[in-house]
Motif scaffolding. Structure first.
Motif, PDB file in Angstrom:
ATOM      1  N   GLY A   1       0.990  -1.042  -0.011  1.00 13.33           N
ATOM      2  CA  GLY A   1      -0.562   0.141   0.140  1.00 13.33           C
ATOM      3  C   GLY A   1       0.765   1.431  -0.064  1.00 13.33           C
ATOM      4  O   GLY A   1       0.343   2.524  -0.822  1.00 13.33           O
ATOM      5  N   LEU A   2       1.846   1.095   0.795  1.00 17.03           N
ATOM      6  CA  LEU A   2       2.801   2.258   1.031  1.00 17.03           C
ATOM      7  C   LEU A   2       3.592   2.836  -1.032  1.00 17.03           C
ATOM      8  O   LEU A   2       3.867   3.801  -0.586  1.00 17.03           O
ATOM      9  CB  LEU A   2       3.990   2.228   2.290  1.00 17.03           C
TER      10      LEU A   2
ATOM     11  N   ARG B   1     -17.441  -3.268  11.824  1.00 15.74           N
ATOM     12  CA  ARG B   1     -17.810  -2.532  10.415  1.00 15.74           C
ATOM     13  C   ARG B   1     -16.380  -2.139   9.832  1.00 15.74           C
ATOM     14  O   ARG B   1     -15.979  -2.549   8.162  1.00 15.74           O
ATOM     15  CB  ARG B   1     -17.027  -0.533  10.832  1.00 15.74           C
ATOM     16  N   TRP B   2     -14.881  -2.491  10.012  1.00 15.31           N
ATOM     17  CA  TRP B   2     -13.878  -2.475   9.890  1.00 15.31           C
ATOM     18  C   TRP B   2     -13.677  -4.249   8.748  1.00 15.31           C
ATOM     19  O   TRP B   2     -13.302  -3.776   7.611  1.00 15.31           O
ATOM     20  CB  TRP B   2     -12.850  -2.846  10.122  1.00 15.31           C
ATOM     21  N   THR B   3     -14.333  -5.160   9.336  1.00 18.48           N
ATOM     22  CA  THR B   3     -14.088  -6.613   8.517  1.00 18.48           C
ATOM     23  C   THR B   3     -15.191  -6.530   7.536  1.00 18.48           C
ATOM     24  O   THR B   3     -14.516  -7.006   6.711  1.00 18.48           O
ATOM     25  CB  THR B   3     -14.860  -7.323   9.574  1.00 18.48           C
ATOM     26  N   ALA B   4     -16.385  -5.749   7.708  1.00 14.29           N
ATOM     27  CA  ALA B   4     -17.463  -5.653   6.490  1.00 14.29           C
ATOM     28  C   ALA B   4     -16.514  -4.557   5.318  1.00 14.29           C
ATOM     29  O   ALA B   4     -16.910  -5.480   4.146  1.00 14.29           O
ATOM     30  CB  ALA B   4     -18.366  -4.971   6.706  1.00 14.29           C
ATOM     31  N   ASP B   5     -15.620  -3.999   5.251  1.00 12.33           N
ATOM     32  CA  ASP B   5     -15.347  -2.808   4.302  1.00 12.33           C
ATOM     33  C   ASP B   5     -13.923  -4.507   3.825  1.00 12.33           C
ATOM     34  O   ASP B   5     -14.129  -3.996   2.535  1.00 12.33           O
ATOM     35  CB  ASP B   5     -14.562  -1.593   5.246  1.00 12.33           C
ATOM     36  N   ALA B   6     -13.565  -5.274   4.464  1.00 14.46           N
ATOM     37  CA  ALA B   6     -12.471  -5.557   3.798  1.00 14.46           C
ATOM     38  C   ALA B   6     -12.782  -6.966   2.690  1.00 14.46           C
ATOM     39  O   ALA B   6     -12.510  -6.717   1.675  1.00 14.46           O
ATOM     40  CB  ALA B   6     -11.563  -6.039   4.925  1.00 14.46           C
ATOM     41  N   LEU B   7     -14.034  -7.317   3.630  1.00 17.71           N
ATOM     42  CA  LEU B   7     -14.607  -7.876   3.181  1.00 17.71           C
ATOM     43  C   LEU B   7     -15.303  -8.158   1.331  1.00 17.71           C
ATOM     44  O   LEU B   7     -14.801  -8.078   0.276  1.00 17.71           O
ATOM     45  CB  LEU B   7     -15.513  -8.462   3.565  1.00 17.71           C
TER      46      LEU B   7
ATOM     47  N   PHE C   1      -9.892  -6.752  -4.346  1.00 13.17           N
ATOM     48  CA  PHE C   1      -7.964  -6.773  -3.985  1.00 13.17           C
ATOM     49  C   PHE C   1      -7.275  -7.966  -4.678  1.00 13.17           C
ATOM     50  O   PHE C   1      -5.653  -8.095  -5.367  1.00 13.17           O
ATOM     51  CB  PHE C   1      -7.951  -6.735  -2.479  1.00 13.17           C
ATOM     52  N   ALA C   2      -7.506  -8.877  -4.561  1.00 10.82           N
ATOM     53  CA  ALA C   2      -7.029 -10.544  -5.641  1.00 10.82           C
ATOM     54  C   ALA C   2      -7.012 -10.179  -7.630  1.00 10.82           C
ATOM     55  O   ALA C   2      -5.916 -10.599  -7.525  1.00 10.82           O
ATOM     56  CB  ALA C   2      -8.276 -10.940  -5.398  1.00 10.82           C
TER      57      ALA C   2
ATOM     58  N   ALA D   1      -5.048  -0.616   1.039  1.00 14.51           N
ATOM     59  CA  ALA D   1      -4.790   0.244   0.007  1.00 14.51           C
ATOM     60  C   ALA D   1      -5.367   1.978   0.951  1.00 14.51           C
ATOM     61  O   ALA D   1      -4.750   2.969   0.711  1.00 14.51           O
ATOM     62  CB  ALA D   1      -6.697   0.061  -0.429  1.00 14.51           C
ATOM     63  N   VAL D   2      -6.376   1.435   2.314  1.00 16.44           N
ATOM     64  CA  VAL D   2      -6.390   2.826   2.995  1.00 16.44           C
ATOM     65  C   VAL D   2      -5.906   3.300   4.434  1.00 16.44           C
ATOM     66  O   VAL D   2      -5.679   4.375   4.628  1.00 16.44           O
ATOM     67  CB  VAL D   2      -7.824   2.607   3.311  1.00 16.44           C
ATOM     68  N   LEU D   3      -4.909   1.887   4.376  1.00 19.14           N
ATOM     69  CA  LEU D   3      -3.797   2.383   5.810  1.00 19.14           C
ATOM     70  C   LEU D   3      -3.134   3.295   5.425  1.00 19.14           C
ATOM     71  O   LEU D   3      -2.146   3.626   6.758  1.00 19.14           O
ATOM     72  CB  LEU D   3      -3.079   0.665   6.295  1.00 19.14           C
ATOM     73  N   PRO D   4      -2.133   2.987   3.933  1.00 20.20           N
ATOM     74  CA  PRO D   4      -1.339   3.949   3.759  1.00 20.20           C
ATOM     75  C   PRO D   4      -1.823   5.827   4.071  1.00 20.20           C
ATOM     76  O   PRO D   4      -0.678   6.425   4.808  1.00 20.20           O
ATOM     77  CB  PRO D   4      -0.566   4.019   2.553  1.00 20.20           C
ATOM     78  N   GLY D   5      -2.997   6.172   3.881  1.00 20.59           N
ATOM     79  CA  GLY D   5      -3.231   7.271   4.056  1.00 20.59           C
ATOM     80  C   GLY D   5      -3.324   7.009   5.622  1.00 20.59           C
ATOM     81  O   GLY D   5      -2.857   8.731   6.110  1.00 20.59           O
ATOM     82  N   TRP D   6      -3.511   6.824   6.837  1.00 22.46           N
ATOM     83  CA  TRP D   6      -3.411   6.930   8.154  1.00 22.46           C
ATOM     84  C   TRP D   6      -1.671   6.526   8.872  1.00 22.46           C
ATOM     85  O   TRP D   6      -1.463   7.631   9.537  1.00 22.46           O
ATOM     86  CB  TRP D   6      -3.744   5.473   8.652  1.00 22.46           C
ATOM     87  N   ILE D   7      -0.794   6.114   7.576  1.00 21.98           N
ATOM     88  CA  ILE D   7       0.445   6.151   7.925  1.00 21.98           C
ATOM     89  C   ILE D   7       0.627   8.001   7.665  1.00 21.98           C
ATOM     90  O   ILE D   7       1.542   8.309   7.964  1.00 21.98           O
ATOM     91  CB  ILE D   7       1.131   5.006   7.556  1.00 21.98           C
TER      92      ILE D   7
END
Length: 379
Positions: free
Chosen positions: A28-29, A70-76, A82-83, A350-356
């Motif tokens: 992601g980064l 909610r976090w898990t539902a977003d991932a599913l 992603f695949a 995907a979205v974790l880099p924005g948090w970092i």
């Protein structure tokens, strides 16, 4: 030549840990435009990424903690795209199959309790989560061969699975293809914040690594390093044990959280949980219990040969939920740890880099900060 100019070949961020979590964050980064190196440990390290069940699963997750639901539902929801992106980048099909999953029960009391949990989970998620409860007779009518001891099951069409070893290979290839560096066999013994900023990472048998920012994703290897960076989280191992059977010519008529058929044809049977410290050995009584459960669900499996078995260690935070933390004492240090690294991989990439990076469009992850443990203790 300007001797004070920064070396454009040096990484912006170093990720410690080369499992599914670390590689997902690194990918992601990289896609976010960062220069990234990954320090991966030795083959003999405790590696959850090489011993897990491969589930992409939502049932029961976050029923008592709405942010995790909610976090898990977003991932599913993010997994199909992603695949495909992973396959495009790596050439590897990770065998994603979100065909829907069952939780089978041989106890009416346990079925009622779990159904209550899913009802609460649905309260948190509304129309983003749906499930069905089926009686044993319903199951036997729709899937002949389900055992008479099965009293019922729950089902959610969002659940699925992947080939976990292919996923790990695909992530490695994708990271390299995106320009990342992966240093294998890099046993990190310490991380020290430097007075002028940045960090020095001590690597056994190698020169220290100087970096500007560091993301700690080392799974069970996090414990001895977290304190160096001012983190309070202490992860703990939880042992799970697995059976692998010979390949079947026919496809299994269901996927469950304890019985799944890999894309190569063999069955993987698991689902146990034990606090056994760092002992990852398999135990005969647990293996017998796994086999008995599988046969209770589908008696036709009784004659199937088991070809191998193993124990593996999950990575557990104090409350079992993910931790995404910024160090309060060492700016530029981040901690990412969870036991659902496969399910959450699309979000980590995907979205974790924005948090970092601290961007305004970053997801709100306050509920997963490690400060919740201090608040819980104070309460």
């Amino acid at each position: 030549m300007d001797r004070n100019a920064p070396d454009i070949n040096l990484p912006d961020i170093t990720v410690i840990g080369g499992g599914v979590v670390g590689l997902s964050v690194a990918l992601g980064l990289l896609l976010d435009g960062r220069r990234v190196q990954v320090l991966d440990g030795a083959d003999g390290d405790a590696r959850a990424s090489q011993g897990n069940f491969g589930l992409v699963w939502g049932q029961g997750k976050g029923w008592d903690y709405p942010p995790y639901a909610r976090w898990t539902a977003d991932a599913l929801a993010a997994w199909p795209d992603f695949a495909q992106r992973l396959q495009d980048a790596s050439g590897i099909d990770v065998a994603l199959d979100q065909c829907g999953g069952f939780e089978f029960f041989t106890s009416e009391e346990e079925l009622r309790a779990f159904t209550g949990m899913l009802t609460q989970q649905q309260t948190h998620l509304g129309n983003r989560f749906a499930y069905d409860t089926l009686s044993g007779d319903d199951l036997r009518r729709d899937m002949p061969g389900i055992g008479p001891d099965v009293v019922g099951a729950t089902y959610s069409d969002a659940d699925g699975h992947v080939n976990p070893l292919r996923l790990l290979r695909a992530l490695r290839r994708a990271v390299l293809a995106a320009g990342g560096r992966i240093s294998a066999g890099a046993h990190v013994t310490g991380v020290a914040a430097q007075p002028g900023g940045g960090f020095e990472i001590a690597v056994s048998g190698a020169a220290p690594v100087r970096v500007d920012r560091v993301v700690l994703c080392a799974g069970l290897g996090t414990a001895p390093l977290a304190a160096d960076l001012g983190f309070a989280t202490r992860v703990a191992p939880q042992r799970g044990e697995l059976l692998i059977t010979e390949k079947l010519a026919d496809r299994l008529p269901f996927l469950s959280s304890t019985i799944r058929q890999a894309d190569e044809g063999g069955l993987q049977i698991g689902g146990t949980k034990a606090d056994a410290g760092h002992d990852d050995s398999e135990t005969l009584d647990v293996m017998a219990g796994l086999a008995a459960h599988a046969v209770a669900v589908l008696p036709a499996l009784a004659d199937l040969r088991v070809i191998r078995s193993w124990g593996a260690l999950r990575v557990m935070s104090p409350d079992g939920f993910p931790v995404y933390a910024r160090s309060a004492t060492c700016p530029g240090a981040f901690l990412v740890t969870c036991h659902s690294g496969i399910t959450l991989a699309p979000l980590h990439a995907a979205v974790l880099p924005g948090w970092i990076e601290g961007r305004s469009d970053a997801p709100e992850l306050e509920a997963f900060d490690e400060r919740r443990f201090a608040l819980s203790s104070a309460a």
